[in-house]
Design a protein around this motif. Sequence first.
Motif, short mmCIF file in Angstrom:
data_model
loop_
_atom_site.label_atom_id
_atom_site.label_comp_id
_atom_site.label_asym_id
_atom_site.label_seq_id
_atom_site.Cartn_x
_atom_site.Cartn_y
_atom_site.Cartn_z
N ASN A 60 0.91 -1.31 0.12
CA ASN A 60 0.14 -0.03 -0.01
C ASN A 60 0.82 1.14 -0.04
OD1 ASN A 60 -2.56 -1.25 0.07
ND2 ASN A 60 -2.73 -1.37 2.13
N ASP A 61 1.87 1.41 0.99
CA ASP A 61 2.88 2.54 0.95
C ASP A 61 3.60 2.64 -0.31
OD1 ASP A 61 3.88 4.41 2.42
OD2 ASP A 61 5.70 3.22 2.49
N LYS A 62 3.97 1.45 -0.81
CA LYS A 62 4.77 1.56 -2.07
C LYS A 62 3.72 2.08 -3.32
CE LYS A 62 7.41 -1.44 -5.24
NZ LYS A 62 7.91 -2.55 -4.94
N ILE A 63 2.46 1.61 -3.55
CA ILE A 63 1.57 2.13 -4.50
C ILE A 63 1.20 3.59 -4.45
CG2 ILE A 63 -0.73 1.97 -5.32
CD1 ILE A 63 -0.43 -1.11 -4.54
N PHE A 64 1.04 3.90 -2.95
CA PHE A 64 0.76 5.42 -2.72
C PHE A 64 2.02 6.18 -3.11
CE2 PHE A 64 1.15 8.88 0.35
CZ PHE A 64 -0.02 9.81 -0.02
N LYS A 65 3.23 5.82 -2.67
CA LYS A 65 4.42 6.79 -3.21
C LYS A 65 4.85 6.67 -4.58
CE LYS A 65 5.96 6.61 1.49
NZ LYS A 65 6.89 6.09 2.45
N ASP A 66 4.42 5.81 -5.66
CA ASP A 66 4.72 5.35 -6.99
C ASP A 66 4.41 6.48 -7.62
OD1 ASP A 66 5.76 4.13 -9.14
OD2 ASP A 66 4.50 2.34 -8.92
N ASP A 67 5.40 7.01 -8.37
CA ASP A 67 5.18 8.15 -9.30
C ASP A 67 4.84 7.63 -10.62
OD1 ASP A 67 7.72 7.00 -10.16
OD2 ASP A 67 8.81 9.05 -9.90
N ARG A 68 4.77 6.40 -10.83
CA ARG A 68 4.43 5.80 -12.27
C ARG A 68 2.75 5.77 -12.58
NH1 ARG A 68 7.10 0.02 -11.84
NH2 ARG A 68 6.25 0.44 -9.98
N THR A 69 2.12 5.75 -11.33
CA THR A 69 0.85 5.70 -11.09
C THR A 69 -0.11 6.62 -10.19
OG1 THR A 69 0.64 4.23 -9.09
CG2 THR A 69 0.73 3.14 -11.29
N TYR A 70 -1.25 7.05 -10.43
CA TYR A 70 -2.16 7.61 -9.47
C TYR A 70 -2.72 6.48 -8.87
CZ TYR A 70 -1.43 11.51 -12.61
OH TYR A 70 -1.11 12.19 -13.51
N SER A 71 -3.24 6.83 -7.48
CA SER A 71 -3.89 5.56 -6.75
C SER A 71 -4.87 6.23 -5.64
CB SER A 71 -2.79 4.68 -6.12
OG SER A 71 -2.25 5.45 -5.03
N ALA A 72 -5.81 5.22 -5.36
CA ALA A 72 -6.80 5.49 -4.18
C ALA A 72 -6.93 4.20 -3.48
CB ALA A 72 -8.12 5.87 -4.88
N LEU A 73 -6.94 4.18 -2.29
CA LEU A 73 -7.26 2.98 -1.54
C LEU A 73 -8.71 2.99 -0.96
CD1 LEU A 73 -6.47 0.52 0.09
CD2 LEU A 73 -5.46 1.98 1.78
N ILE A 74 -9.60 2.30 -1.38
CA ILE A 74 -10.86 2.58 -0.90
C ILE A 74 -11.55 1.41 -0.34
CG2 ILE A 74 -11.36 3.99 -3.16
CD1 ILE A 74 -12.81 1.52 -4.37
N ASN A 75 -12.56 1.68 0.53
CA ASN A 75 -13.33 0.54 1.33
C ASN A 75 -14.31 -0.14 0.48
OD1 ASN A 75 -13.90 -0.73 3.59
ND2 ASN A 75 -15.19 0.55 4.55
N LEU A 76 -13.70 -1.04 -0.31
CA LEU A 76 -14.56 -1.87 -1.21
C LEU A 76 -14.10 -3.44 -1.01
CD1 LEU A 76 -16.61 -2.17 -3.81
CD2 LEU A 76 -14.60 -2.02 -5.23
N GLY A 77 -14.99 -4.26 -0.59
CA GLY A 77 -14.50 -5.58 -0.15
C GLY A 77 -13.65 -5.41 1.14
N ASP A 78 -12.59 -5.97 1.10
CA ASP A 78 -11.76 -5.97 2.23
C ASP A 78 -10.60 -4.98 2.27
OD1 ASP A 78 -10.45 -6.63 4.66
OD2 ASP A 78 -9.29 -8.21 3.91
N GLY A 79 -10.90 -3.99 1.12
CA GLY A 79 -10.13 -2.85 0.79
C GLY A 79 -9.39 -3.19 -0.55
N THR A 80 -9.61 -2.09 -1.31
CA THR A 80 -9.10 -2.29 -3.08
C THR A 80 -8.58 -1.14 -3.09
OG1 THR A 80 -11.26 -3.45 -3.50
CG2 THR A 80 -9.80 -2.63 -5.27
N HIS A 81 -7.08 -1.32 -3.37
CA HIS A 81 -6.09 -0.45 -3.63
C HIS A 81 -6.13 -0.27 -5.30
CE1 HIS A 81 -2.43 1.83 -1.89
NE2 HIS A 81 -3.12 2.52 -3.16
N ILE A 82 -6.57 0.86 -5.90
CA ILE A 82 -6.65 1.08 -7.42
C ILE A 82 -5.58 2.05 -7.73
CG2 ILE A 82 -8.29 1.78 -9.29
CD1 ILE A 82 -10.74 1.22 -7.20
N ALA A 83 -4.71 1.47 -8.67
CA ALA A 83 -3.68 2.18 -9.36
C ALA A 83 -3.88 2.59 -11.02
CB ALA A 83 -2.45 1.48 -9.22
N PHE A 84 -3.70 3.74 -11.27
CA PHE A 84 -3.97 3.91 -12.58
C PHE A 84 -2.73 4.44 -13.16
CE2 PHE A 84 -7.60 5.12 -10.14
CZ PHE A 84 -8.63 4.78 -10.93
N LYS A 85 -2.10 3.70 -14.17
CA LYS A 85 -0.78 3.84 -14.88
C LYS A 85 -0.85 5.18 -15.60
CE LYS A 85 3.01 2.14 -17.41
NZ LYS A 85 3.42 0.77 -18.15
N LYS A 86 0.06 6.03 -15.30
CA LYS A 86 0.35 7.34 -15.89
C LYS A 86 0.85 7.09 -17.73
CE LYS A 86 1.63 9.99 -11.89
NZ LYS A 86 2.52 10.76 -10.90
#
Length: 185
Positions: A159-185
């Motif tokens: 989660n920390d890696k995805i949040f800090k990753d400059d290759r993607t935009y991301s959002a951690l949402i409360n869907l299911g048991d948590g779904t981290h969604i990353a959008f590739k730039k």
Amino acid sequence: MSMMLGAPEVLTFGQNFIRSFGGRRVIDVGTYTGASALAWALAVPDDGEVFTFDIDHTNYKKFGVPIISKCEKTFKKIRAIEGSALDGLDKLIADGQSGTFDFAFIDADKVNYSNYYDRAVTLLRKGGVIFVDNSLWNGSVCDPARRTEPSTVAIHQANDKIFKDDRTYSALINLGDGTHIAFKK
């Protein structure tokens, strides 16, 4: 072990993402019974492909194949790859498949979440989407006192890696048991 199936709301949300941007090629890390692979196969067009990876396809063959194979059109979209998902993803990269996938779903051994994520980013096209399932892990990742088990630590690190990753935009949402969604730039 039904709790290991992808949450219906996560699978439906993923299907809607795939349909909304015309996704054709999907990576599915963690086949289990094939429920998520089936969801993605139903969302991609007739010429779409779902590459689903798992170390062992026993449950897929026992529960998924008998049901999914009843619809040949859907079944033929699924490429079940048994063995190490990391090796399978590395093979796709080595075979020149980088930047050719539209969507990735990660729901396998939690200790490799960061590794799966890195390979998925490489394999996705610009604008591609990654769903990382179980990213809240029943709230354990949010409480430092509960981050002692290796899977919990690995999910928190991913989660920390995805949040800090400059290759993607991301959002951690409360869907299911948590779904981290990353959008590739």
